[in-house]
Design a protein around this motif. Structure first.
Motif, mmCIF file in Angstrom:
data_model
loop_
_atom_site.group_PDB
_atom_site.id
_atom_site.type_symbol
_atom_site.label_atom_id
_atom_site.label_comp_id
_atom_site.label_asym_id
_atom_site.label_seq_id
_atom_site.Cartn_x
_atom_site.Cartn_y
_atom_site.Cartn_z
ATOM 1 N N VAL A 21 0.816 -1.211 0.000
ATOM 2 C CA VAL A 21 0.000 0.000 0.000
ATOM 3 C C VAL A 21 0.853 1.265 0.000
ATOM 4 N N VAL A 22 2.151 1.125 0.276
ATOM 5 C CA VAL A 22 3.045 2.283 0.315
ATOM 6 C C VAL A 22 3.127 2.990 -1.030
ATOM 7 N N VAL A 23 2.805 2.293 -2.121
ATOM 8 C CA VAL A 23 2.896 2.903 -3.450
ATOM 9 C C VAL A 23 1.983 4.117 -3.582
ATOM 10 N N PHE A 24 0.879 4.150 -2.840
ATOM 11 C CA PHE A 24 -0.064 5.258 -2.949
ATOM 12 C C PHE A 24 0.492 6.548 -2.344
ATOM 13 N N SER A 25 1.430 6.435 -1.412
ATOM 14 C CA SER A 25 2.034 7.621 -0.791
ATOM 15 C C SER A 25 3.498 7.792 -1.182
ATOM 16 N N LEU A 26 4.032 6.880 -1.988
ATOM 17 C CA LEU A 26 5.455 6.920 -2.333
ATOM 18 C C LEU A 26 5.878 8.210 -3.032
ATOM 19 N N PRO A 27 5.112 8.754 -3.995
ATOM 20 C CA PRO A 27 5.525 10.035 -4.601
ATOM 21 C C PRO A 27 5.656 11.159 -3.569
ATOM 22 N N ARG A 28 4.776 11.193 -2.581
ATOM 23 C CA ARG A 28 4.883 12.215 -1.526
ATOM 24 C C ARG A 28 6.156 12.008 -0.707
ATOM 25 N N LEU A 29 6.436 10.764 -0.349
ATOM 26 C CA LEU A 29 7.646 10.472 0.428
ATOM 27 C C LEU A 29 8.903 10.868 -0.344
ATOM 28 N N LEU A 30 8.891 10.641 -1.650
ATOM 29 C CA LEU A 30 10.031 11.049 -2.473
ATOM 30 C C LEU A 30 10.146 12.564 -2.538
ATOM 31 N N ALA A 31 9.014 13.245 -2.682
ATOM 32 C CA ALA A 31 9.036 14.706 -2.749
ATOM 33 C C ALA A 31 9.497 15.314 -1.432
ATOM 34 N N GLU A 32 9.114 14.711 -0.313
ATOM 35 C CA GLU A 32 9.476 15.234 1.014
ATOM 36 C C GLU A 32 10.926 14.944 1.365
ATOM 37 N N ILE A 34 13.497 13.443 -0.898
ATOM 38 C CA ILE A 34 14.506 13.459 -1.967
ATOM 39 C C ILE A 34 14.471 14.767 -2.744
ATOM 40 N N GLY A 35 13.271 15.301 -3.008
ATOM 41 C CA GLY A 35 13.155 16.572 -3.709
ATOM 42 C C GLY A 35 12.879 16.398 -5.186
ATOM 43 N N THR A 36 13.382 17.325 -5.992
ATOM 44 C CA THR A 36 13.118 17.323 -7.431
ATOM 45 C C THR A 36 13.646 16.053 -8.090
ATOM 46 N N ASN A 37 12.855 15.542 -9.045
ATOM 47 C CA ASN A 37 13.197 14.284 -9.719
ATOM 48 C C ASN A 37 13.474 13.156 -8.722
ATOM 49 N N GLY A 38 12.681 13.163 -7.675
ATOM 50 C CA GLY A 38 12.878 12.166 -6.620
ATOM 51 C C GLY A 38 12.654 10.745 -7.078
ATOM 52 N N TRP A 39 11.915 10.560 -8.168
ATOM 53 C CA TRP A 39 11.660 9.209 -8.679
ATOM 54 C C TRP A 39 12.957 8.471 -9.005
ATOM 55 N N GLY A 176 15.833 20.983 -3.157
ATOM 56 C CA GLY A 176 14.649 21.542 -2.514
ATOM 57 C C GLY A 176 14.306 20.975 -1.159
ATOM 58 N N VAL A 177 15.072 20.002 -0.678
ATOM 59 C CA VAL A 177 14.811 19.409 0.632
ATOM 60 C C VAL A 177 16.141 19.131 1.323
ATOM 61 N N ASP A 178 16.057 18.870 2.614
ATOM 62 C CA ASP A 178 17.233 18.465 3.385
ATOM 63 C C ASP A 178 17.306 16.941 3.390
ATOM 64 N N HIS A 179 18.396 16.417 2.856
ATOM 65 C CA HIS A 179 18.544 14.968 2.783
ATOM 66 C C HIS A 179 19.022 14.411 4.120
ATOM 67 N N THR A 180 18.365 13.361 4.576
ATOM 68 C CA THR A 180 18.741 12.696 5.828
ATOM 69 C C THR A 180 18.794 11.196 5.589
ATOM 70 N N LEU A 181 19.565 10.517 6.426
ATOM 71 C CA LEU A 181 19.648 9.056 6.316
ATOM 72 C C LEU A 181 18.295 8.426 6.600
ATOM 73 N N LYS A 182 17.573 8.970 7.562
ATOM 74 C CA LYS A 182 16.255 8.443 7.904
ATOM 75 C C LYS A 182 15.300 8.571 6.718
ATOM 76 N N GLY A 183 15.406 9.684 5.991
ATOM 77 C CA GLY A 183 14.553 9.881 4.829
ATOM 78 C C GLY A 183 14.838 8.876 3.731
ATOM 79 N N TRP A 184 16.122 8.591 3.501
ATOM 80 C CA TRP A 184 16.494 7.610 2.484
ATOM 81 C C TRP A 184 16.043 6.211 2.886
ATOM 82 N N ILE A 185 16.182 5.893 4.160
ATOM 83 C CA ILE A 185 15.744 4.574 4.624
ATOM 84 C C ILE A 185 14.231 4.444 4.528
ATOM 85 N N GLN A 186 13.520 5.554 4.753
ATOM 86 C CA GLN A 186 12.061 5.522 4.618
ATOM 87 C C GLN A 186 11.660 5.179 3.188
#
Length: 362
Positions: A21-32, A34-39, A176-186
Motif C-alpha cells: 500500500v506504500v505505493v499510494f504515498s510513495l511520490p509524496r515520500l520522495l518529494a518530502e 529526496i526533492g526534485t526528480n525524486g523518482w 529543494g529538501v534536506d537529505h537525511t539518512l532516515k529519509g532515504w531509509i524511509q
C-alpha cells in the motif's frame, strides 16, 4: 519428498512481498525526502536491494539450501538462538499486522468514516489466518490469482498522458529538501520484504531458482514504482506532491471510465489482495519460526495464538489513527532494514566459521 515452489509462482510471490500500500504515498515520500526528480532515487534503492538479495544468495549457495535455523544452531548455543528467533518472530508478526492495519486505517478514512477500524481489522486478520492455515503453496497460488486480477491497474496511467508535462520535472536533481539518512531509509523500506526469502530455503530446489526469482521481482517492483512516481512527478508539481497525503489516489481520481465512477476507490479497494499476501507472508515467517522453536509442542495452535496476540498488540498498543501509526511504521522500517542486512551477514559469518572447522553441508 516435500513439494517445491515453482519458479513462476516464486517470482510473483516475491513481487507481492515487496510491493504494498506504500505505493499510494510513495511520490509524496520522495518529494518530502529526496526533492526534485525524486523518482530517480528509486533506482538507487533498487540497486541496494539487489545487492542485499545477492548477499542472501551467498547464504543459500554456501549453506547448500539449509534452513537458517539449522545454520544458526550449528554454531550458536540455544540460550542465544532461542531468544534471538523469538524476537524475530514477534517482529515479523507485528510488521505484518502493521501493514494490514495501515491499509484498514486508510480505507476507513476514505470510504467508511463512521465505522470503527477494529471491525474491518478483525475481518481482515481472519482472512490472514484462513489463508495462513493452508500453507505456503496455497499462499503462492493465491498470489498468482491476485497478480492476474491486479496487473492491469498499471494501464490506468495511460489516462494521465494528456496532463503530463516534462517541464514539471525541472533540470535539477534531488534539490529543494534536506537529505537525511532516515529519509532515504524511509524510501528504501518500500523495497523491503525480500528478506523473507531466507525462510523459503527448505521449500525450493534448483528448478525454483529462488534468488533469480527475487531479483526479477525486485526489477519488476522497481519498474512499477518508477513508472508510478515518474508519472506523478510529471502530473503534479513538487509542492503539490509534498502536500498530498496519497498522490496516486489523487492521480487516479482524474481518470474517468464509462463503467466505473470512482476509479481511485475501486483500485485502492482491490489492493487488499496485495496487502493480504504481504501480511500473510510476514505471519507465515513468524509461524515458521515459532514452529521451529517449539517443534514438540502438544498444541499445533500455539503459532496462531502467538500471531493473534501480536495482531492485538499491533492494533491496541499502537495508536489507531493513521497519523500516529505512520511513525511506528517508520520505526519498524528502520529495524527491518537493519535485519535485512545484518541477518545474511550473520549467517555468512557462521558459515565461514563452520567451513574453517571443516564442517560442510551435505
Amino acid at each position: 519428498m516435500r513439494a517445491k515452489l515453482p519458479f513462476f509462482q516464486t517470482t510473483i510471490l516475491a513481487n507481492y512481498i515487496q510491493t504494498g500500500v506504500v505505493v499510494f504515498s510513495l511520490p509524496r515520500l520522495l518529494a518530502e525526502n529526496i526533492g526534485t526528480n525524486g523518482w530517480a532515487a528509486l533506482l538507487i534503492c533498487a540497486a541496494v536491494a539487489a545487492f542485499n538479495i545477492f548477499l542472501i544468495s551467498l547464504v543459500y549457495r554456501f549453506g547448500k539450501g539449509k534452513s537458517i535455523f539449522d545454520i544458526t544452531k550449528s554454531a550458536l548455543p540455544k540460550f542465544i538462538v532461542i531468544p534471538f528467533f523469538c524476537i524475530l518472530a514477534a517482529f515479523w508478526a507485528i510488521s505484518g499486522c502493521l501493514i494490514g492495519k495501515e491499509f484498514i486505517l486508510i480505507i476507513t478514512s476514505l470510504s467508511f468514516r463512521s465505522l470503527h477500524p477494529i471491525y474491518l481489522y478483525v475481518m481482515f486478520e481472519l482472512l490472514v489466518f484462513l489463508l495462513l492455515s493452508k500453507g505456503i503453496f496455497t499462499i503462492s497460488n493465491t498470489a498468482v490469482i491476485a497478480f492476474f486480477i491486479l496487473t492491469w491497474n498499471t494501464l490506468l496511467l495511460i489516462y494521465a498522458q494528456s496532463d503530463f508535462d516534462w517541464s514539471r520535472m525541472t533540470s535539477f536533481w534531488f534539490k529543494g529538501v534536506d537529505h537525511t539518512l532516515k529519509g532515504w531509509i524511509q524510501i528504501y523500506s518500500a523495497f523491503l520484504g525480500y528478506e523473507l526469502c531466507l525462510l523459503l530455503f527448505p521449500y525450493v530446489d534448483e528448478k525454483s531458482h529462488l534468488m533469480r526469482a527475487f531479483q526479477i521481482a525486485n526489477l519488476t517492483t522497481t519498474f512499477f514504482y518508477t513508472l508510478v512516481c515518474l508519472v506523478s512527478f510529471g502530473f503534479f508539481s513538487l509542492h503539490q506532491l509534498q502536500h498530498m497525503k496519497f498522490p496516486v489516489l489523487n492521480l487516479l481520481s482524474y481518470v474517468e471510465l464509462p463503467f466505473v465512477k470512482r476509479v481511485d476507490d475501486f483500485v485502492f479497494n482491490i489492493t487488499i489482495l496485495r496487502v493480504l499476501i504481504s501480511n500473510v507472508m510476514f505471519a507465515w515467517a513468524s509461524a515458521e519460526t515459532i514452529k521451529w522453536i517449539l517443534p514438540a509442542a502438544k498444541f499445533r495452535s500455539i503459532p496462531y495464538v502467538f500471531l493473534a496476540f501480536c495482531a492485538a498488540v499491533a492494533f491496541f498498543a499502537i495508536p489507531s489513527t493513521l497519523e500516529k501509526t505512520e511513525p511506528w511504521l517508520l520505526r519498524f522500517g528502520l529495524a527491518e532494514t537493519g535485519i535485512a542486512f545484518a541477518l545474511p551477514l550473520l549467517l555468512m559469518i557462521i558459515l565461514l566459521i563452520n567451513k574453517s572447522r571443516g564442517q560442510n553441508y551435505a
